[in-house]
Scaffold this motif. Structure first.
Motif, PDB file in Angstrom:
ATOM      1  N   UNK A   1      -1.112  -9.188  -0.543  1.00  0.00           N
ATOM      2  CA  UNK A   1      -1.188  -8.190   0.529  1.00  0.00           C
ATOM      3  C   UNK A   1      -0.630  -6.831   0.108  1.00  0.00           C
ATOM      4  N   UNK A   2       0.181  -6.810  -0.930  1.00  0.00           N
ATOM      5  CA  UNK A   2       0.785  -5.556  -1.386  1.00  0.00           C
ATOM      6  C   UNK A   2      -0.044  -4.885  -2.479  1.00  0.00           C
ATOM      7  N   UNK A   3      -1.188  -5.466  -2.807  1.00  0.00           N
ATOM      8  CA  UNK A   3      -2.054  -4.892  -3.840  1.00  0.00           C
ATOM      9  C   UNK A   3      -3.268  -4.225  -3.202  1.00  0.00           C
ATOM     10  N   UNK A   4      -3.744  -3.185  -3.869  1.00  0.00           N
ATOM     11  CA  UNK A   4      -4.955  -2.517  -3.425  1.00  0.00           C
ATOM     12  C   UNK A   4      -6.166  -3.278  -3.977  1.00  0.00           C
ATOM     13  N   UNK A   5      -7.349  -2.830  -3.640  1.00  0.00           N
ATOM     14  CA  UNK A   5      -8.564  -3.512  -4.084  1.00  0.00           C
ATOM     15  C   UNK A   5      -8.669  -3.587  -5.598  1.00  0.00           C
ATOM     16  N   UNK A   6      -8.155  -2.586  -6.309  1.00  0.00           N
ATOM     17  CA  UNK A   6      -8.230  -2.602  -7.774  1.00  0.00           C
ATOM     18  C   UNK A   6      -7.044  -3.349  -8.397  1.00  0.00           C
ATOM     19  N   UNK A   7      -6.298  -4.092  -7.587  1.00  0.00           N
ATOM     20  CA  UNK A   7      -5.165  -4.939  -7.988  1.00  0.00           C
ATOM     21  C   UNK A   7      -3.933  -4.144  -8.404  1.00  0.00           C
ATOM     22  N   UNK A   8      -3.870  -2.847  -8.087  1.00  0.00           N
ATOM     23  CA  UNK A   8      -2.667  -2.075  -8.343  1.00  0.00           C
ATOM     24  C   UNK A   8      -1.765  -2.147  -7.111  1.00  0.00           C
ATOM     25  N   UNK A   9      -0.486  -1.979  -7.320  1.00  0.00           N
ATOM     26  CA  UNK A   9       0.498  -2.087  -6.247  1.00  0.00           C
ATOM     27  C   UNK A   9       0.394  -0.910  -5.280  1.00  0.00           C
ATOM     28  N   UNK A  10       0.494  -1.204  -3.991  1.00  0.00           N
ATOM     29  CA  UNK A  10       0.560  -0.146  -2.973  1.00  0.00           C
ATOM     30  C   UNK A  10       2.001   0.372  -2.966  1.00  0.00           C
ATOM     31  N   UNK A  11       2.264   1.350  -3.801  1.00  0.00           N
ATOM     32  CA  UNK A  11       3.641   1.819  -4.030  1.00  0.00           C
ATOM     33  C   UNK A  11       4.313   2.354  -2.768  1.00  0.00           C
ATOM     34  N   UNK A  12       3.561   2.866  -1.821  1.00  0.00           N
ATOM     35  CA  UNK A  12       4.180   3.403  -0.604  1.00  0.00           C
ATOM     36  C   UNK A  12       4.747   2.299   0.286  1.00  0.00           C
ATOM     37  N   UNK A  13       4.421   1.031  -0.020  1.00  0.00           N
ATOM     38  CA  UNK A  13       4.911  -0.084   0.790  1.00  0.00           C
ATOM     39  C   UNK A  13       6.100  -0.798   0.158  1.00  0.00           C
ATOM     40  N   UNK A  14       6.463  -0.418  -1.065  1.00  0.00           N
ATOM     41  CA  UNK A  14       7.532  -1.109  -1.786  1.00  0.00           C
ATOM     42  C   UNK A  14       8.528  -0.097  -2.345  1.00  0.00           C
ATOM     43  N   UNK A  15       9.808  -0.345  -2.146  1.00  0.00           N
ATOM     44  CA  UNK A  15      10.868   0.483  -2.696  1.00  0.00           C
ATOM     45  C   UNK A  15      11.746  -0.426  -3.563  1.00  0.00           C
ATOM     46  N   UNK A  16      11.905  -0.071  -4.831  1.00  0.00           N
ATOM     47  CA  UNK A  16      12.739  -0.857  -5.736  1.00  0.00           C
ATOM     48  C   UNK A  16      14.089  -0.150  -5.858  1.00  0.00           C
ATOM     49  N   UNK A  17      15.143  -0.877  -5.537  1.00  0.00           N
ATOM     50  CA  UNK A  17      16.501  -0.323  -5.546  1.00  0.00           C
ATOM     51  C   UNK A  17      17.278  -0.965  -6.695  1.00  0.00           C
ATOM     52  N   UNK A  18      17.669  -0.138  -7.695  1.00  0.00           N
ATOM     53  CA  UNK A  18      18.427  -0.645  -8.842  1.00  0.00           C
ATOM     54  C   UNK A  18      19.893  -0.483  -8.601  1.00  0.00           C
TER      55      UNK A  18
END
Length: 119
Positions: A102-119
């Motif tokens: 569900x977090x991938x677009x049709x071309x199988x790339x990540x929908x970056x606006x829906x995920x925030x990575x906190x280091x």
């Protein structure tokens, strides 16, 4: 597998609840686990003891779309620092591999606006 599990919860699916202003937050963090005795594969650390320094990556416990579930974990010897870019990138690839479809677009790339990575 995670896609099937998250789809099974219907409206509570974290991937479907993530929006641009309230993204799914992925926490990447390392901590030192001390052992009083020298264990197999444990190494001496900067605090003078023995232990491991696992890097654990989990979904944040947000009320909107977090679950707190572990996405990936990497076990390090206690004397090996976990704060290197190489380790963070390796773990990030593991995380991306287990995120639901569900977090991938049709071309199988990540929908970056829906995920925030906190280091």
């Amino acid at each position: 597998m995670r896609t099937k599990l998250w789809n099974a919860v219907g409206k509570q699916n974290p991937a479907k609840r993530a929006i641009r202003l309230k993204p799914l937050i992925i926490e990447i963090d390392a901590t030192l686990l001390q052992y009083h005795l020298e264990k197999q594969a444990a190494a001496g650390n900067f605090k003078g003891g023995y232990g491991f320094a696992p890097m654990v990556d989990s979904l944040d416990y947000s009320r909107i779309c977090g679950t707190g579930e572990i996405l990936a974990a990497l076990l390090h010897l206690g004397n090996k620092g976990a704060n290197s870019a190489k380790v963070h990138i390796e773990v990030l690839w593991w995380i991306l591999a287990v995120l639901p479809d569900d977090l991938a677009q049709e071309d199988r790339t990540l929908q970056c606006e829906l995920v925030l990575v906190h280091f």
